[in-house]
Design an enzyme around this catalytic site. Sequence first.
Site, PDB file in Angstrom:
ATOM      1  N   GLN A  21      46.794  40.144  50.382  1.00 49.71           N
ATOM      2  CA  GLN A  21      45.764  39.014  50.703  1.00 49.71           C
ATOM      3  C   GLN A  21      45.502  38.088  49.527  1.00 49.71           C
ATOM      4  OE1 GLN A  21      41.985  41.083  52.086  1.00 49.71           O
ATOM      5  NE2 GLN A  21      42.983  40.946  53.990  1.00 49.71           N
TER       6      GLN A  21
ATOM      7  N   LYS B 169      38.646  38.828  41.596  1.00 50.13           N
ATOM      8  CA  LYS B 169      37.940  40.098  41.362  1.00 50.13           C
ATOM      9  C   LYS B 169      37.523  40.653  40.104  1.00 50.13           C
ATOM     10  CE  LYS B 169      37.706  44.460  44.247  1.00 50.13           C
ATOM     11  NZ  LYS B 169      38.415  45.179  44.982  1.00 50.13           N
TER      12      LYS B 169
END
Lengths: 591, 205
Positions: free
Chosen positions: A121, A170
Amino acid sequence: MADSNNANPTLTGSEILLATLAGEGITTVFGYPGGAILPVYDSLRKFPTIHHVLVRHEQSAAHMADGYARATGRVGVCMATSGPGATNLVTGLATAMMDSIPIVAITGQVSSKVLGTDAFQEIDITGITLPITKHNFLVTRAEQIATAVREAFQIARSGRPGPVLVDITKDAQQATAAFDFDAARPRPYRPHPMLRAESSSIQEAVTLIQQAKRPVILAGHGVVESGAETQVLALAEAHQIPIASTLLGLDAVPANHPLSLGLMGMHGESWVNHAIQQADLLLAFGMRFDDRVTGNLSKYSPNSKKIHVEIDPSEINKNVWVDVALIGDLKEVLSLLTPLLSAGNQPRGADGSEWLKQIRASKGNASVRDIINLPDNGHLYAAHVIHDIWHEAAAAGRLDQTIIVTDVGQHQMWEAQYFKHQAPRSLITSGGLGTMGFALPAAIGAKTACPEKDVWVIVGDGGFQMTAAELSTIVQEKLAINIAVINNGFLGMVRQWQEAIYDKNYSASPILSPDFVLLAAAHGIAGATVRKRADVIPHATLARTSGKPFLINFLVEKEDGVYPMIAPGSALHEMLRRPQHDPLLELPEDL
Amino acid sequence: MLHTFVALVQDRPGVLTRVASLFRRLNINIVSLTVGESERPDTSRMTIVCDAHENAAHRIRASLYKLETTISVDEVNRTEAVVRELCLIKVAAGPNQPHGLHSRSQIFELAQVFRARVVDLAPESIMLEMTGSASKIEGLLQVLGESGYSILEVSRTGRMAMRRGHHTSRVLQALGTRPTLNPSVFAEDPDALPSDQTLPNIFDE
C-alpha cells in the site's frame, strides 16, 4: 488529549496531528481508516471534540470536506490511508482544485524506512497530487507534523484557496515529539508581489466605468470567496449595472434582485448572453473566463472594454485579453474603487436606464418560449421539478436556509436556470471539473456543517449511481438530507450532445437504474416516486419537513434538452434555442 | 520566442519537480534549466529558459510564483542581464583525422580566438571548455564543423542569468536597455518591500 501541566507536552505524532486539527478549530473529519493511518484512528478517542464521519469510499471523503468548505467558507478536512485510500482521494482533490475550495487532506504513508521500496500500500501520493493540489507535504518525522499541518491550513485558505495534502509516514505518527501549537505557527501569509491593485489602474477602471453606456458585471465564485457580495451589489446599484453570473457565482447576488440577470454562458438565458455580447464594458469580478462562459473566444464580447478583478495573477489575460487588470482580493479592490466612483461623478443617467430597458425587452421573447411558462400538459419536466422545489422552499420562507447541492449534467443546468438563489453559499456544485457523483457526498459535508439548514441533493440517475453507497453514511450519521433524483433513463447531457451533434446516435447514454425508492428503503430511508407535476410540491414539503432523509424519484421526460445551448465553437450569441415544434411541448390530444 | 526566468526557490526535495511539472502542464518546452546554490541559505537559484508565445511570459511568471516553494521570480532579457553558459566540446583530433597531426594546432588556434580552454588531450581527441553567451558557443561549434572537424560530444549547462547592477541611465542606454522605473522589484523578497510602494503596471509592457 492527555492533560499535562507541562507547557510543551510530549505527544505521539498522531496525537500531534489531531491536537493541531483541534487547534485549527476542526470539529469534523471525513475519512476511512487503513493500515498506514491506524495510529491516528487509535488516537481519535482522546480527542472528543473531533467527530469522525466514516465514508464508504475515499473519493466521497474529499467531496464531503469540499461540501463542508463550500457551505461554510471554512477549511474542510478529509483523511485516508496510504495507497488505494490516497489514490481514491484524487478526483475529490481535483474537484476542489478546479473550484478553488480550501480542503486539507491527511493521508497515511508507509514507514519512512521503507519509502520508495514499493512496500504494501505504498504510493507516491505527493507525486500524484502535485498538479491537483495547491501544495502538498511529505512528513517523515513527528516533529514536523504540527508545522506542516498548520502551514497546510494557511495555504488552503489564503489567497486563491485550494486543496492541500499532507502525507504522514506511519513511523512519524508513532514517534513522539514535544507539541507546541503556537510555535508551529506558519510564517505570515505571503501575498503575491503583483497582488496590489495599482492606483493608476484603478483610475483607469474608474474612467472606463464612468464612460460606459452598456456595462455588465460578471460575478464569479470569487465574489463569494472574498465575501464581497454586498460591495458588488452596492456598486451595481449605485451605477445601475446589471449582473450576470457564472455557475459558481450564481448565489453571489439574490436572483430576484432587479439587476440580477442570471446564468451566463453555454446554458445561460439568451438575454444574458446577448447583454454580454452587446456590452461596451465588462467588469469581471472573481471569475476566470472559462470556456463554458465565453463560447468562441474570438467572437467574445467584441466591442467591450474589460476590467478584470482577480486574486490570481496567472488568470490575467489567460483566455480573454483585458484592458485593466486589478489584481487582489475583490473586497479590498472594491473598497478602493467604489469611493473614487462616487466622488463627484453622478451615476450614469438616462443612458444607463436605457441599457437596462433594452436588456429587459429582450427577455420578452425568450420567456414565452420558456418551458416553465407552459401549461401542465401531463408530462413531468425536470425544469418544473426544480422550479417547484424552489417554490416550495420560498413559500415556506426557508430559501435563506436552503442549500442545494447538484451533481453534473442536465439537472445541474436546469437548477442553475430555475432555482432562484437568494443567499450566498446556497448552491454547491462542481463547476470546473464537472465531477459526476459529487452531489450526494458534498451534501453530507454541507449538512454536517449546517445541520439547521435544509439540504437538497439534486442529482441525475447516472451521477447518483456513482456514489449511492453514501446513503449508508447518511443513515449512520442520522442526517436529514432530501434527495431529488431527476430520473430520465439517460445520461441526459451526453444524450443531448448526441442529439445535437452526433445525429442522435445514443451510444452508451441510455442507463438502467435500480428502483431508487427500494434502494433507499434498503438503507432505511423513506422515499416516493413522482410522475405528475401536481405531486411535486406535496412531496417536496413531505421531504423537507420529515426530519429524516427522504428520497424522491422524479420520473421526468426522457428526451428533454437544456436550452438555450451554445454548441462548441459557437459565439455566445449563437445559441441553439428550444425547437419551436418540440414534440415534447405539444399537448396530448386527450387533454 | 525564448523567455528567461530567474527564480529563487527553496532548497528542498521535490522543488525541481514542481517547477518542471508546471512547464509540462502548460505544455511549454524547457530549453534549459540550471539549478544551484544561491547567496541565501537553503535557497537555490534557477535559470529557466523556455520557448513560448510572446504573451506567455506573464502567465509563466505568475504561475511560477504560485508555487509555494518559490520565493521570487524575475524575467530577464538579454540586455538587462548577464547571461552565460558553460560548454564542454570533444573534438576528434589525431593522426587518423583529415587534417592529420596539424588538426591539434589548428584547434588550439580556434580555441584561442574563441577564448576556449583545452582541458583534455587524448591520442584521438581534444576536449575544449568554453564559457560565454549561447551565440558565442554556437559560433565555435559552427566553425569547428565548417572546418571539417568531427565533434564527438557536446555538453552544455544551459544558460545562467543574473540581472545587472544599478547603472546610470547612460550606461543602460549604451547597453540598449529600456530604462524601467524599478526593474528589480519582482526580484526582491516581497516581505522587504515597503507596503506603500506601487508596482509598475506589468500589463503596459
